[in-house]
Design a protein around this motif. Sequence first.
Motif, PDB file in Angstrom:
ATOM      1  N   LEU B 217     -12.614  32.565  23.157  1.00 58.96           N
ATOM      2  CA  LEU B 217     -12.458  31.981  21.823  1.00 58.96           C
ATOM      3  C   LEU B 217     -11.612  32.828  20.889  1.00 58.96           C
ATOM      4  O   LEU B 217     -10.906  32.312  20.024  1.00 58.96           O
ATOM      5  N   GLU B 218     -11.656  34.163  21.040  1.00 60.67           N
ATOM      6  CA  GLU B 218     -10.952  35.031  20.103  1.00 60.67           C
ATOM      7  C   GLU B 218      -9.468  35.191  20.428  1.00 60.67           C
ATOM      8  O   GLU B 218      -8.739  35.810  19.672  1.00 60.67           O
ATOM      9  N   TYR B 219      -9.038  34.663  21.559  1.00 65.12           N
ATOM     10  CA  TYR B 219      -7.623  34.801  21.897  1.00 65.12           C
ATOM     11  C   TYR B 219      -6.794  33.809  21.108  1.00 65.12           C
ATOM     12  O   TYR B 219      -7.233  32.685  20.834  1.00 65.12           O
ATOM     13  N   ALA B 220      -5.585  34.235  20.723  1.00 65.15           N
ATOM     14  CA  ALA B 220      -4.686  33.344  19.997  1.00 65.15           C
ATOM     15  C   ALA B 220      -3.254  33.681  20.369  1.00 65.15           C
ATOM     16  O   ALA B 220      -2.980  34.763  20.910  1.00 65.15           O
ATOM     17  N   GLY B 221      -2.347  32.780  20.117  1.00 62.25           N
ATOM     18  CA  GLY B 221      -0.922  33.036  20.291  1.00 62.25           C
ATOM     19  C   GLY B 221      -0.550  33.387  21.714  1.00 62.25           C
ATOM     20  O   GLY B 221      -1.037  32.760  22.666  1.00 62.25           O
ATOM     21  N   PRO B 222       0.293  34.406  21.907  1.00 62.90           N
ATOM     22  CA  PRO B 222       0.811  34.727  23.240  1.00 62.90           C
ATOM     23  C   PRO B 222      -0.293  35.058  24.241  1.00 62.90           C
ATOM     24  O   PRO B 222      -0.197  34.685  25.412  1.00 62.90           O
ATOM     25  N   LYS B 223      -1.356  35.746  23.775  1.00 65.36           N
ATOM     26  CA  LYS B 223      -2.430  36.108  24.715  1.00 65.36           C
ATOM     27  C   LYS B 223      -3.184  34.861  25.169  1.00 65.36           C
ATOM     28  O   LYS B 223      -3.565  34.742  26.334  1.00 65.36           O
ATOM     29  N   LEU B 224      -3.379  33.931  24.239  1.00 62.91           N
ATOM     30  CA  LEU B 224      -4.035  32.672  24.623  1.00 62.91           C
ATOM     31  C   LEU B 224      -3.162  31.938  25.630  1.00 62.91           C
ATOM     32  O   LEU B 224      -3.662  31.353  26.610  1.00 62.91           O
ATOM     33  N   ALA B 225      -1.833  31.972  25.388  1.00 64.18           N
ATOM     34  CA  ALA B 225      -0.920  31.322  26.322  1.00 64.18           C
ATOM     35  C   ALA B 225      -1.114  31.885  27.719  1.00 64.18           C
ATOM     36  O   ALA B 225      -1.213  31.140  28.701  1.00 64.18           O
ATOM     37  N   LEU B 226      -1.231  33.228  27.813  1.00 67.11           N
ATOM     38  CA  LEU B 226      -1.396  33.855  29.126  1.00 67.11           C
ATOM     39  C   LEU B 226      -2.735  33.463  29.760  1.00 67.11           C
ATOM     40  O   LEU B 226      -2.805  33.202  30.966  1.00 67.11           O
TER      41      LEU B 226
END
Lengths: 666, 320
Positions: B217-226
């Motif tokens: 849940l805490e991931y966003a942006g490029p890290k969420l993409a990965l």
Amino acid sequence: MTTTVLPAAAAELGEGPRTARLAREAIASGLATTLLGALGLVLGVVAIFGPTRHLRIDWLLPLAGVRFDVDPLGGLFIAVTGAVAVAVGIYTVGYAQREHWARFPMVVLPLFVAGMLLVPAAGSVPTFLLAWELMAAASLVLVLSEHNRGAVRFAGVFYAVMTQLGFVMILLALVLLSAAAGGDAFTTIAAHADDMSAGTRTAVFVLTVLGFGSKAGLLPLHAWLPKAHPEAPSPVSALMSAAMVNMGIYGIIRIDLQILGPGPQWWGLTLMILGAVSAVFGVLQATVATDLKRLLAYSTTENMGLVTLALGTASLLSASGAPDVAAIAMTAALLHVLAHAAFKTLAFLAAGSVLAATGLRDLDKLGGLARRMPVTTVMFGIGALGASGLPMGAGFVSEWILFQSLIHSPPDGNTLLALAMPLSVGAVALTTGLGIASMVKAFGVGFLARPRSVAAEDARESPMSMLTGMGLAAAACAVFAFWPALVAPALRGVLDALPEVGGDTAGVQLATFLRLPGIDGSLSPALLAVALAAGVLLAFAASRWGARHRPAPVEVPLWACGAETLSPRMQYTATSFAEPLQRVFDNVLRPDTDVEVTHFAESQYLVEKVTFTTRLADPVEQRLYTPVVGAVIALAQTVRRAHNGSVHLYLLYGAIGLLVVLLVAQ
Amino acid sequence: MSALSIVAAVLQVVVVLVGAPFVVGGMRQVRARLEGRAGGGVGQPWRDLRKQLRKQQVTPRGTTLVFAVAPAIAAGTTLLIAAILPIFALGSPLDSVADLFGVVGLLFLGTVALTLAGLDTGTAFGGMGSSREITIAALVEPTILLAVFALSIPGQSANLSAIVSATLDNPGQVFSLGSVLAFVALVIVIIAETGRLPVDNPSTHLELTMIHEAMVLEYAGPKLALVEWASGMRLTVLLALLANLFLPWGIAGADPSLLAVLIGVVAIAVKVSVLAGLLAAGEVFIAKLRYFRVPELLSGSFLLALLAVTASYFLATPTR
């Protein structure tokens, strides 16, 4: 003014020499332990590759004399103990100062190591029993180091009773053996082992499995382990968990596999069942444990279970005419003993570092150590990775070899093997799965996230000597994870000296590629690590795509569902983390849960407060030990009536006894 | 090992990297159409990825290195698995580096990395997701390893190329009792491990019912993409593994020609599309199980895997 200054100054004056003395003593104790360990390591390695060395000192022990025969099998266990002692000794220098050890444990620590080094070196029954008792007594004294705490005293008594019961069984077994063989040297016993009656062999097998199994922490005689290991000072826990339990395994290999081996099929099957049950039970208890050191102690039961399962597989397979696969299982057992020693030393030393810094073992109160104790966190992480049996961890290779030996037994119409092997694979697989969960819990809850107590918040990194001790153990973990080829010659030397279980050991290749005889399968831990690094780099590169268009990175608060702040109390604890698994295995774990709802006096529909308590005791201990202890106490009460303190009555007893002896002698 | 088998292995990694979002998009599209929606199109996950990769890097306060590197480890392990598996051709240069046990270990390494990241955030949702994910993983592992055991009996090896070539040499054994049972068991654990219905709902936005999504849940942006890329790749790789373990036809041999590799690419693309379509179509008709019913499903699959091993032992004596 002066009155307030003076005591402080006086205390300072007294404190200086005291600290200096403590430092001197700690260095002396740690150095002695390390030197003994290094000596053991060198002697052990020499013994593995050289011919068997003999040493007899007849005057030391009346009637029997002391006799040492160091052969490759003994050498391996001496080397492991020595290696553990080297790391623990260095660690103790810092730990004893930080924890203000008394003089007594500092003196006994090297004695304990000496006892453990002598056990595998013993070449005759009296010497073995003497060394065994030295080890047991020294470890008991060390467990009782902090005897002013009630929990320690209870654990000490529990340990004392169980270790002595185990000793009695070993004593009986060895006496039976030497009586049947007509000599007390192990070589004599081995030479006459085939002439012994089946009854003697069976009795010795049962007694040794119980006695040595209790030292190795196998079910059902494991109950001392999760009590004594957590309560002992951490360097001692590391020595007990990584080196002392191995002596149980050594005893089983020496007596049941080498001297009496190859045994009938049911011996191997018994060992497999004991091992599988211990492994699954140990890991289940570790999964729900919230005390960090108790968790590690149950993990020891789990790993010794796996080793015993491998030993049982080797025994069963050599009894079923598959010596080559038996050699693979034996390799797995020995390699797992080594790997377990490495990662368990590291894990217990890191847990001790946490305990020294925070005074806490309760995972529910820890957390946030990654920022406060970064080196300790990395060290525990390496140890936990090893314990979870994942690739890149120290325990992976040995578990892989164990799996290979289990899935490659010949299915040529042997119903026993066809049933035993799949069930063992299931048990080992469940153990690894749950082992991952327990280690993720220990590391994730204990070291990551935010501190759950003030003590954890104020944690400071440990001194250099403690970190160095852990670093050595971590290096050993790295060897087992990436380059097991380093210990391959030693393993082959030991296996060649164990023709009773095993066949062609030349085929077991542990080089860059691990290849096993008769098995078309291979693994290369080192290349796997390199390839994984490449994969992670590729993934990282893929995520850099479009990085030029990104605004500068920022740090933001965690999402709090729109509330103001998140308090550390809102985090998952170790208890809540393991709750789903506890619920799944409800029937085995039998948690004792109480929910108490207090209502308002005005209406029973309004709840004032809810109290929830859950208690997880060891179900085997509750079911099995409580009735036995109750029966012993009842018996003691009955016997007590006979001695009421009257001297006249005692004289009468003496007279009756004398009469009975005279009558019998007649 | 020829140059072309190295090319094939590299190609496997590249195709999985590029193709995984399309597999996810295709499954969403099948589902949308069956539910009477227009859907975002097969390329929508790629457009999402591009959008997220251009966003600002946002780090939650108080997280450590574990949180930062976990997505790369999850994706890296999956890419490594893609290089090891026989997807287009047999005899990958990494085939002897890890057998099926090693592959399962790598899979769990990725799971553990994300689980630790969930715990590292120190939020209630992160811990909840991690706890649930690790519970399922712990129960999935025995089934997977038993199924591996069942599959390795005919080929007398747990190395993937050996298992697949044994099936190619002896096609009848695909329909043996042990093989069928192992197939069913593997399907259930793959569904559980990739977080599909009925174990987990990948498109849920209600935190309390989430497993995987709560953990990240805490991931966003490029890290969420990965993270999302990695979970798509994991699904693709596992479907490809399932396809080639039980229906290996079309795969190129150990010393392939260029044409054979191309046929292999087309064959696996068709197989994975069909499997993914079936999975997506099946998901339309089932609801998510209650979390505490999931262990029952998994113990059922464990039993199937155990039966598979026993059946292989007793019924299908190895043809040697």
